[in-house]
Design a protein around this motif. Structure first.
Motif, PDB file in Angstrom:
ATOM      1  N   ARG A  16       0.833  -1.204   0.000  1.00 42.08           N
ATOM      2  CA  ARG A  16       0.000   0.000   0.000  1.00 42.08           C
ATOM      3  C   ARG A  16       0.868   1.255   0.000  1.00 42.08           C
ATOM      4  N   ASP A 184      -9.210  -0.824   1.776  1.00 40.33           N
ATOM      5  CA  ASP A 184      -8.838  -0.847   0.358  1.00 40.33           C
ATOM      6  C   ASP A 184      -9.469   0.322  -0.396  1.00 40.33           C
ATOM      7  N   ALA A 187      -7.625   3.447   0.586  1.00 42.18           N
ATOM      8  CA  ALA A 187      -6.295   3.493  -0.018  1.00 42.18           C
ATOM      9  C   ALA A 187      -6.384   3.907  -1.481  1.00 42.18           C
ATOM     10  N   SER A 188      -7.394   3.412  -2.188  1.00 43.32           N
ATOM     11  CA  SER A 188      -7.580   3.812  -3.588  1.00 43.32           C
ATOM     12  C   SER A 188      -7.866   5.301  -3.693  1.00 43.32           C
ATOM     13  N   GLN A 191      -4.635   7.263  -2.959  1.00 46.25           N
ATOM     14  CA  GLN A 191      -3.680   7.200  -4.064  1.00 46.25           C
ATOM     15  C   GLN A 191      -4.053   8.186  -5.167  1.00 46.25           C
TER      16      GLN A 191
END
Length: 316
Positions: A16, A184, A187-188, A191
């Motif tokens: 990550r 998740d 985190a996407s 990013q």
């Protein structure tokens, strides 16, 4: 040599951190270095590198790799700030009264346009994109998508609980599978926020180096491409935030009863009783004292909460 050092460095961090922070920081640093080398001249840059001793080349490579890791770590500490900036929480009053007012006006027009669509798809778009209260609009798409998710559990027609206060407690009682999906999705989103911010910064760097002597075709071309990439990453972040927000809504719908049981209260029989209980608990835990009606509700005798049923393992 630098590529080998970077490969060695990325092996020290989890996936990550590498994907969300380290690779964008590497791409940004490499892009800025390439623009600087183009302005100075690639032949002169290659000659400077070739005249360095092997030990100095290793030292420069290690310093660059360490600098990229440091940039990634610093960016990681500022992701929340970046997200709030893209949401439209601007501390400078003059920005709020100019760009903020313009953004809220634009978002209000977009909300009104969606509201005119009476189809199921039109309602779904408005439900995901905007909070129900027009007065709480933010000046950006991302801000309104996240605020729509934040306002969902606090709606008096739903559960009537404060999403910001209860989320850390709810997160701790959720099963690992739910936490993994939330992490998740977040985190996407992070990013894409980092990519959008660094792309915009690279575009500004291209414009600055063009003024400092970089070939205009190269500098302006890189700046235009980077700003377009920044815009694309932002729109992708809005889509990612929509998915993240719907997961947040689902967590409150599915696991708030587990949180009540962990707090020592059984799930009330009606929605109205549950709303009153959440309001009283929020007042007591946050303000160290509830209203008179809330005190009466919290001090009333209560049944022993029944733990949620455990799913039996599948038959062999």
């Amino acid at each position: 040599m630098l590529g080998t050092l970077f490969d060695k460095t990325t092996g020290l961090f989890d996936k990550r951190f590498t994907l969300a922070l380290l690779l964008p920081a590497f791409a940004f640093s490499a892009g800025c270095g390439s623009l600087a080398a183009t302005m100075v001249g690639w032949h002169a840059t290659a000659a400077w590198w070739g005249h360095l001793e092997a030990a100095r080349q290793v030292a420069v490579g290690v310093a660059v790799a360490a600098g990229i890791v440091l940039v990634g770590i610093v960016i990681g500490t500022q992701v929340v700030m970046m997200t709030r900036l893209f949401e439209g929480y601007w501390a400078w009053w003059w920005v709020g009264t100019t760009l903020g007012r313009m953004g809220r006006w634009r978002e209000g027009k977009r909300r009104a346009k969606m509201a005119r669509d009476a189809s199921d798809l039109g309602y779904l778009r408005g439900y995901l994109a905007f909070p129900p209260d027009p007065a709480s609009l933010l000046p950006t798409r991302l801000g309104n998508v996240l605020r729509a998710a934040e306002s969902y559990p606090g709606d008096e027609e739903r559960w009537g609980l404060d999403a910001a206060f209860w989320w850390p407690r709810l997160y701790l009682v959720m099963p690992d599978s739910a936490r993994s999906q939330i992490d998740d999705a977040r985190a996407s989103l992070d990013q894409l926020m980092v990519l959008s911010m660094l792309s915009g910064a690279f575009g500004i760097a291209g414009l600055g180096l063009s003024c400092a002597g970089l070939n205009l075709a190269v500098g302006l071309g890189c700046a235009a491409g980077a700003l377009l990439l920044s815009r694309g990453c932002y729109l992708a972040a809005v889509t990612s935030a929509t998915v993240f927000g719907d997961l947040i809504r689902s967590c409150y719908d599915l696991y708030r009863g587990d949180l009540l049981i962990r707090l020592g209260w059984p799930v009330p029989a009606t929605m109205e009783e549950e709303r009153q209980l959440w309001k009283a608990l929020g007042q007591q835990l946050y303000r160290r004292g509830a209203s008179q009606a809330g005190e009466t509700l919290l001090n009333a005798p209560r049944q022993r909460p029944v733990p949620p049923p455990q799913s039996s393992p599948p038959a062999p």
